[in-house]
Scaffold this motif. Sequence first.
Motif, PDB file in Angstrom:
ATOM      1  N   ASN A 343      80.007  88.604  66.908  1.00 60.02           N
ATOM      2  CA  ASN A 343      81.246  87.876  66.550  1.00 60.02           C
ATOM      3  C   ASN A 343      81.354  87.797  65.018  1.00 60.02           C
ATOM      4  O   ASN A 343      81.139  86.756  64.408  1.00 60.02           O
ATOM      5  N   LEU A 344      81.682  88.922  64.405  1.00 61.54           N
ATOM      6  CA  LEU A 344      81.561  89.062  62.945  1.00 61.54           C
ATOM      7  C   LEU A 344      82.433  88.083  62.170  1.00 61.54           C
ATOM      8  O   LEU A 344      81.991  87.498  61.173  1.00 61.54           O
ATOM      9  N   ASP A 345      83.666  87.877  62.587  1.00 63.30           N
ATOM     10  CA  ASP A 345      84.565  86.970  61.856  1.00 63.30           C
ATOM     11  C   ASP A 345      84.022  85.544  61.821  1.00 63.30           C
ATOM     12  O   ASP A 345      83.997  84.904  60.774  1.00 63.30           O
ATOM     13  N   GLU A 346      83.588  85.067  62.974  1.00 62.87           N
ATOM     14  CA  GLU A 346      83.050  83.690  63.048  1.00 62.87           C
ATOM     15  C   GLU A 346      81.829  83.538  62.151  1.00 62.87           C
ATOM     16  O   GLU A 346      81.682  82.561  61.411  1.00 62.87           O
ATOM     17  N   LEU A 347      80.934  84.528  62.215  1.00 60.72           N
ATOM     18  CA  LEU A 347      79.706  84.477  61.410  1.00 60.72           C
ATOM     19  C   LEU A 347      80.040  84.376  59.922  1.00 60.72           C
ATOM     20  O   LEU A 347      79.496  83.545  59.203  1.00 60.72           O
ATOM     21  N   LEU A 348      80.963  85.237  59.477  1.00 59.82           N
ATOM     22  CA  LEU A 348      81.287  85.278  58.046  1.00 59.82           C
ATOM     23  C   LEU A 348      82.027  84.044  57.580  1.00 59.82           C
ATOM     24  O   LEU A 348      81.774  83.530  56.499  1.00 59.82           O
ATOM     25  N   GLU A 349      82.931  83.574  58.420  1.00 60.45           N
ATOM     26  CA  GLU A 349      83.723  82.402  58.031  1.00 60.45           C
ATOM     27  C   GLU A 349      82.823  81.184  57.860  1.00 60.45           C
ATOM     28  O   GLU A 349      82.891  80.458  56.866  1.00 60.45           O
ATOM     29  N   GLY A 350      81.920  80.979  58.838  1.00 60.80           N
ATOM     30  CA  GLY A 350      81.000  79.844  58.768  1.00 60.80           C
ATOM     31  C   GLY A 350      80.100  79.931  57.545  1.00 60.80           C
ATOM     32  O   GLY A 350      79.845  78.936  56.856  1.00 60.80           O
ATOM     33  N   TYR A 351      79.648  81.136  57.253  1.00 64.56           N
ATOM     34  CA  TYR A 351      78.743  81.367  56.120  1.00 64.56           C
ATOM     35  C   TYR A 351      79.433  81.057  54.788  1.00 64.56           C
ATOM     36  O   TYR A 351      78.898  80.312  53.968  1.00 64.56           O
ATOM     37  N   MET A 352      80.621  81.594  54.575  1.00 65.86           N
ATOM     38  CA  MET A 352      81.298  81.421  53.281  1.00 65.86           C
ATOM     39  C   MET A 352      81.768  79.979  53.067  1.00 65.86           C
ATOM     40  O   MET A 352      81.892  79.518  51.950  1.00 65.86           O
TER      41      MET A 352
END
Length: 540
Positions: A343-352
């Motif tokens: 789930n690439l979008d979720e991972l990146l959004e949470g990280y940033m």
Amino acid sequence: VGSGIGGLAIAVLLAKVGKKVLVLEQHDRAGGCCHTFTEQGFEFDVGIHYIGELLDHKPMRCVIDQLTNGQLQWEPLDNPFDKVVLGPPENRRIYPIYSGKKRYIDELKKCFPGEEKAIDEYVRLSKKVANGIWLMILLKLLPTPLAKFLVHTGLATRLSSFFRYASRSLTDVVNELTQNKDLRAVMCYIFGTYGKMPKEASFSMHSLLLCHYLNGAWYPKGGASEIAYHMIPIIEKAGGAVLVRAPVNRILLNDAKEAIGVSVLKGQEEVHVHAPIVISDAGIFNTYEHLLPKDVQTMPAIQKQLSMVQHGDGGLSIFIGVDGTKEELGLKADNYFIFPENNLDELLEGYMKGNGEESSKKVPLIFVASPSAKDPTWPERKPGKSTVTVVSFANYAWFEEWKDDKVKNRSIDYKELKEAFINNILEAVTEIFPKIKDRIEYVDAGTPITNQHYIGAPKGEIYGADHGIPRFSVELNATIRPQTPIKNLFLTGQDVMLCGFAGALTGALTCGSVILNRNLHLDAIGLPKRVKNGNNKKKE
């Protein structure tokens, strides 16, 4: 101003037609993201990990051969050249990405039986969209009134599939093609090479990347520093020079607000260098916001361009020196893209959105490559040693408070945060490459403020202005072009066209086309034929 590939390439192009060009670089070595550095006997590349479109007698290969007088040699990567890793160690899936137009598709179909239709459509659509890039170049070369006419009548969007898909996100397009979450992630994996999460990325930008590597991937023999090494003599031979430790602090203007040269800082002293043309490879933000006087920055035409672009996300790099050969350590001439889940979008959004400390524990994308394994000259240059480079993203705001500290002597808090990222990323990397674990001799990280210091990136970004969907609007591409609102001042490099080595090189060709009043892109397309004919004549 600046010796990245965009600056060196335009300098060589102009030197080839007999112009004297002075290249000024603030760092202590030339090359921008193409430079290398050495620590404790280990040599690391900074930004050149692999380049596509370098088959013999293809336009890009011929252009690079011209810019380096045929002295720069390239080594193909292994095939598969990329590996996509999805999931935690206990449920890891590794998907190999092969080059070769047919092989790329066939191998993907083997990994995803039943998804043949989705894969075929993804590749068909990507090729169709990427082929429409010609209009983006044309919009920057046509007279402004004609470019504006194409924009405002909607003709530009109708004429080019690239612009028709530019406003559609990668996530949207891929989600329409398949329900398979792993396949969606594999279709999106390469977004890290331009720095936008799939739901904010333009499908058009992504399609260029897919097509860029379809015929293979290459690495410069002798390392990335060979690129500048073979370009600089051409500039010098024409009476020009490339100077390092020569920071430009402002562009000089006359009373009519025309560029007439630059001011260079030599210690505390300003040295004025006069020239009929000033070309900036320092990026649109540095050029407009730092190198021009305040009253000129407020010009409506400059403000309009600045309002159209945003800073890209900050880059994070980790440099690992390892004792042992590539065979002993299980390192190959390929790249790994490691994601903790699909789930690439979720991972990146949470990280940033998280704070630095929290986010260091959940890095969503880890790109791992071994420059030493890709370079066939490495074993004789650095016997018994190997290097691993890791690239990811980091929020500039996490590190901003330490930006004015002395480099290599920043505060303990900064070092601790850096250490947290290093340790968590190393854990993921040694999981994939267990043989390096006990043989690491050197490790350090470059954060967004490191990028700010060494490559002059205003917010620590590695790809210049942001490459999200707004970057690909027809209006932006007709407005931001090599000519600036200041007479005799031109832009080259990533911010003129696209990011990366190929994008910055295309920016230089576009800039050269405008200055020389000749379409160098058409010259580049015709170059392979001329080279072949020339070689045939030699044989006769």
